[in-house]
Design a protein around this motif. Structure first.
Motif, PDB file in Angstrom:
ATOM      1  N   UNK A 168       3.752  10.050  -7.515  1.00  0.00           N
ATOM      2  CA  UNK A 168       4.683  10.436  -8.570  1.00  0.00           C
ATOM      3  C   UNK A 168       3.963  10.607  -9.909  1.00  0.00           C
ATOM      4  N   UNK A 169       2.976   9.754 -10.171  1.00  0.00           N
ATOM      5  CA  UNK A 169       2.243   9.872 -11.427  1.00  0.00           C
ATOM      6  C   UNK A 169       1.400  11.136 -11.472  1.00  0.00           C
ATOM      7  N   UNK A 170       1.003  11.634 -10.323  1.00  0.00           N
ATOM      8  CA  UNK A 170       0.196  12.859 -10.318  1.00  0.00           C
ATOM      9  C   UNK A 170       0.972  14.080 -10.770  1.00  0.00           C
ATOM     10  N   UNK A 171       2.313  13.999 -10.777  1.00  0.00           N
ATOM     11  CA  UNK A 171       3.128  15.124 -11.212  1.00  0.00           C
ATOM     12  C   UNK A 171       3.429  15.082 -12.720  1.00  0.00           C
ATOM     13  N   UNK A 172       3.094  13.999 -13.404  1.00  0.00           N
ATOM     14  CA  UNK A 172       3.362  13.888 -14.833  1.00  0.00           C
ATOM     15  C   UNK A 172       2.353  14.692 -15.633  1.00  0.00           C
ATOM     16  N   UNK A 173       2.783  15.165 -16.795  1.00  0.00           N
ATOM     17  CA  UNK A 173       1.884  15.937 -17.665  1.00  0.00           C
ATOM     18  C   UNK A 173       0.887  14.996 -18.335  1.00  0.00           C
ATOM     19  N   UNK A 193       2.973   5.873  -3.114  1.00  0.00           N
ATOM     20  CA  UNK A 193       4.099   6.636  -3.653  1.00  0.00           C
ATOM     21  C   UNK A 193       4.063   6.672  -5.180  1.00  0.00           C
ATOM     22  N   UNK A 194       3.681   5.565  -5.801  1.00  0.00           N
ATOM     23  CA  UNK A 194       3.616   5.534  -7.264  1.00  0.00           C
ATOM     24  C   UNK A 194       2.528   6.468  -7.784  1.00  0.00           C
ATOM     25  N   UNK A 195       1.380   6.456  -7.130  1.00  0.00           N
ATOM     26  CA  UNK A 195       0.307   7.359  -7.543  1.00  0.00           C
ATOM     27  C   UNK A 195       0.687   8.817  -7.319  1.00  0.00           C
ATOM     28  N   UNK A 254       0.825  -1.212   0.000  1.00  0.00           N
ATOM     29  CA  UNK A 254       0.000   0.000   0.000  1.00  0.00           C
ATOM     30  C   UNK A 254       0.860   1.263   0.000  1.00  0.00           C
ATOM     31  N   UNK A 255       1.948   1.235   0.724  1.00  0.00           N
ATOM     32  CA  UNK A 255       2.843   2.402   0.723  1.00  0.00           C
ATOM     33  C   UNK A 255       3.464   2.611  -0.648  1.00  0.00           C
TER      34      UNK A 255
END
Length: 252
Positions: free
Chosen positions: A219-224, A215-217, A210-211
């Motif tokens: 990081x993906x939220x910062x992608x264009x 963290x992956x989600x 879950x951690x």
């Protein structure tokens, strides 16, 4: 025969008295006094005791280390023992901390315990007792400074056997343990979650998976975002022209 023995004893006592040196000064009389002899004997006993301690420590180092640790721990507990002023300061701090929170999010256990202590303190019924290595805070029936007969009569005072059920807190190594335990999660009101199902009332720490997913989600939220080709919205006039062009009659 008896008179002969008595005579011999008297002569021997007189000879001893004549042989004993007469003190020549006040300093000599002071050195031979009973108090000085008692002090010399006491110092000699302490000297022998210290020598036995050193010899015993050398012969049994493990036992000596245990005794030294116990003695050092007792001294540390004695000097770090909290007093009554420390308890009042801690209680005031906890009361102010709860006062900054809304009544809807205060922990019921923390708020109830602190309010009880504050009430007893205002009534003068909080008492402090030192037991050497720890301190106890307990409550009495009356303020000791009250002029009531029940408060001043020694026959009606609190018995020692009733002390365990009157204890409110225990101070040890610089902390008040009961108050600290009551203030745990003081900003979590458990009554807000009592209407939830049992499996939702219990929380558990997140797992490794879950951690990593969080963290992956993050990081993906910062992608264009990758957008497709924008479709041009056709106006009603263009749609009409296209429909007219499609309906042209064929030549005969």
């Amino acid at each position: 025969m008896a008179s002969l023995r008595v005579g011999r004893r008297m002569l021997s006592a007189a000879a001893d008295t004549a042989a004993a040196p007469v003190p020549s000064s006040r300093w000599d009389r002071l050195k031979n006094s009973k108090a000085v002899r008692w002090a010399r004997g006491l110092l000699s006993d302490y000297k022998e005791a210290c020598r036995d301690i050193v010899v015993g420590s050398w012969e049994r180092p493990v036992k000596a280390s245990v005794y030294a640790s116990l003695l050092g721990g007792s001294l540390a507990c004695f000097y770090t023992k909290p007093d009554h002023a420390s308890f009042e300061a801690t209680l005031l701090e906890c009361s102010n901390t709860l006062g900054l929170l809304s009544p809807w999010i205060r922990n019921g256990t923390s708020n109830g315990h602190v309010q009880t202590l504050v009430k007893l303190h205002n009534e003068g019924r909080l008492q402090h007792t030192s037991l050497g290595v720890l301190s106890l805070v307990h409550h009495s029936d009356y303020d000791p400074d009250a002029t009531l007969y029940e408060a001043q009569c020694s026959s009606l005072s609190t018995r020692w056997r009733e002390l365990p059920r009157r204890i409110l807190d225990v101070g040890f190594v610089g902390r008040w343990w009961v108050l600290d335990s009551k203030m745990k999660d003081y900003d979590v009101n458990e009554d807000e979650f009592k209407h939830l199902p049992p499996h939702m009332q219990v929380t558990a720490p997140p797992t490794v998976q879950e951690v990593e997913r969080s963290e992956r989600l993050h990081k993906e939220s910062w992608l264009a975002l990758e957008g497709g080709e924008e479709e041009v919205e056709k106006s009603p006039v263009n749609r009409k022209e296209e429909s007219v062009g499609e309906e042209k009659p064929t030549p005969a």
